[in-house]
Design an enzyme around this catalytic site. Structure first.
Site, mmCIF file in Angstrom:
data_model
loop_
_atom_site.group_PDB
_atom_site.id
_atom_site.type_symbol
_atom_site.label_atom_id
_atom_site.label_comp_id
_atom_site.label_asym_id
_atom_site.label_seq_id
_atom_site.Cartn_x
_atom_site.Cartn_y
_atom_site.Cartn_z
ATOM 1 N N HIS A 1 -2.751 13.661 10.518
ATOM 2 C CA HIS A 1 -2.252 12.591 9.920
ATOM 3 C C HIS A 1 -1.902 12.868 8.530
ATOM 4 C CE1 HIS A 1 -1.466 8.470 8.234
ATOM 5 N NE2 HIS A 1 -1.335 7.950 9.598
ATOM 6 N N ASN B 1 -3.798 3.357 15.090
ATOM 7 C CA ASN B 1 -4.640 3.793 14.226
ATOM 8 C C ASN B 1 -5.356 2.598 13.014
ATOM 9 O OD1 ASN B 1 -5.570 5.202 12.015
ATOM 10 N ND2 ASN B 1 -3.565 6.202 11.494
ATOM 11 N N TRP B 2 -6.389 2.391 13.250
ATOM 12 C CA TRP B 2 -7.109 1.336 12.487
ATOM 13 C C TRP B 2 -7.276 2.009 11.042
ATOM 14 C CZ3 TRP B 2 -11.186 -1.603 15.669
ATOM 15 C CH2 TRP B 2 -10.654 -2.001 16.871
ATOM 16 N N LYS B 3 -7.135 3.313 10.924
ATOM 17 C CA LYS B 3 -7.431 3.908 9.675
ATOM 18 C C LYS B 3 -8.986 3.444 9.030
ATOM 19 C CE LYS B 3 -2.612 3.795 8.385
ATOM 20 N NZ LYS B 3 -1.500 4.157 7.438
ATOM 21 N N GLY C 1 3.546 2.312 6.125
ATOM 22 C CA GLY C 1 2.650 1.438 5.468
ATOM 23 C C GLY C 1 3.773 0.696 4.301
ATOM 24 N N SER D 1 5.551 1.857 10.122
ATOM 25 C CA SER D 1 5.944 0.597 9.730
ATOM 26 C C SER D 1 6.640 0.044 11.218
ATOM 27 C CB SER D 1 6.961 0.420 8.669
ATOM 28 O OG SER D 1 6.266 0.880 7.562
ATOM 29 N N GLU E 1 5.969 11.213 12.207
ATOM 30 C CA GLU E 1 5.843 9.931 11.060
ATOM 31 C C GLU E 1 6.365 10.409 9.766
ATOM 32 O OE1 GLU E 1 2.463 7.351 12.238
ATOM 33 O OE2 GLU E 1 1.460 8.922 11.056
ATOM 34 N N GLY F 1 -0.817 -0.606 10.564
ATOM 35 C CA GLY F 1 -1.068 -2.052 10.108
ATOM 36 C C GLY F 1 -0.905 -2.902 11.185
ATOM 37 N N GLU G 1 -2.064 11.253 5.960
ATOM 38 C CA GLU G 1 -3.291 11.046 4.882
ATOM 39 C C GLU G 1 -3.973 11.875 4.880
ATOM 40 O OE1 GLU G 1 -3.856 6.890 6.420
ATOM 41 O OE2 GLU G 1 -1.754 6.303 5.721
#
Ligand code: PEP
Length: 244
Positions: free
Chosen positions: A93, A8-10, A166, A205, A160, A227, A95
């Site tokens: 997600h 996931n490159w966000k 992160g 993470s 998650e 990440g 976020e």
């Protein structure tokens, strides 16, 4: 069932980054024993799909609208992602749930829209740190599953824990094992035999240093990687931690 390692490159990445992040995955993916997926931002779905065409690396979006088309300024519809070369989409997600007030009902509608467009959804579920401290993690994840997955769900679930995303903090192996067993039980209760073939990813993470330990836990069918998916060598190191 092959493990799935999904990146996931966000909100990271420009066209110029494709050469460093996506292209180096092409050749090594041939030798992996897992499935590999990258989910770049919407603007890069098409060029990344072109860069990876003919390879074993799939491409996905990070969100889609619940409608196939319409007056929804700034949104992206599932058929648009499919048209751009995506075959997968991450939905719900944490976020998105936090930044855009996405509810379980909305996520469920998006899952249906994704399926209609021929996209395989990865539905994210997970508790906050406060919820875990209060011992409410299974209640929260159970509610996410009940509300976000439609009948006949044919996709992937990503567990998650929000406090692990992160942060470099990961749950203990016992906690991951317990939650994945809980999720498997819920999937079987809801979908019967079909619930056995739904992959359950762990996300939060995941790095080359902890990937093998996490990926070898029971019922962990892969990883959703943030990440570490932005560096091709790290992402490949996570994927290589899948050995069977
Ligand atoms: C994520 O974006 O879903 C994620 C798990 O991020 P990270 O690997 O950076 O914690």
């Amino acid at each position: 069932m092959r493990a799935l390692i999904a990146g996931n490159w966000k909100m990271h990445g420009l066209r110029a980054d494709i050469a460093a992040i996506a292209l180096p995955l092409r050749e090594p993916a041939e030798a992996l024993v897992c499935d590999l997926l990258v989910c770049p931002p919407a603007t890069l779905v098409e060029p990344v799909a072109q860069a990876l065409a003919g390879s074993r690396v799939a491409v996905g979006g990070q969100n889609c609208h619940s409608k196939a088309a319409g007056a929804h300024t700034g949104d992206i519809a599932a058929p648009m992602l499919r048209d751009a070369g995506a075959t997968w989409v991450i939905l719900g997600h944490s976020e998105r749930r936090a930044d855009h007030a996405e509810t379980d009902a909305l996520v469920r509608a998006k899952v249906l829209a994704a399926a209609d467009a021929g996209l395989t959804p990865i539905v994210c579920v997970g508790e906050t740190e406060r919820e875990r401290m209060a011992g409410r993690q299974t209640a929260i994840v159970g509610a996410h599953l009940a509300g976000s997955l439609p009948d006949g769900f044919a996709g992937v679930v990503a567990y998650e824990p929000i406090w692990a995303i992160g942060t470099g903090h990961i749950p203990t192996p016992a906690d991951v094992t317990a939650m994945h067993a809980f999720i498997r039980g819920e999937l079987v209760r809801r979908f019967g035999q079909g619930g056995l073939s739904i992959r359950i990813l762990y996300g939060g993470s995941v790095k080359p240093a902890n990937a093998a330990a996490l990926l070898n836990l029971p019922e962990v069918g892969g990883a959703l990687v943030g990440g570490s998916s932005l560096k091709a060598d790290e992402f490949l190191a996570v994927a290589r931690a899948v050995t069977a």
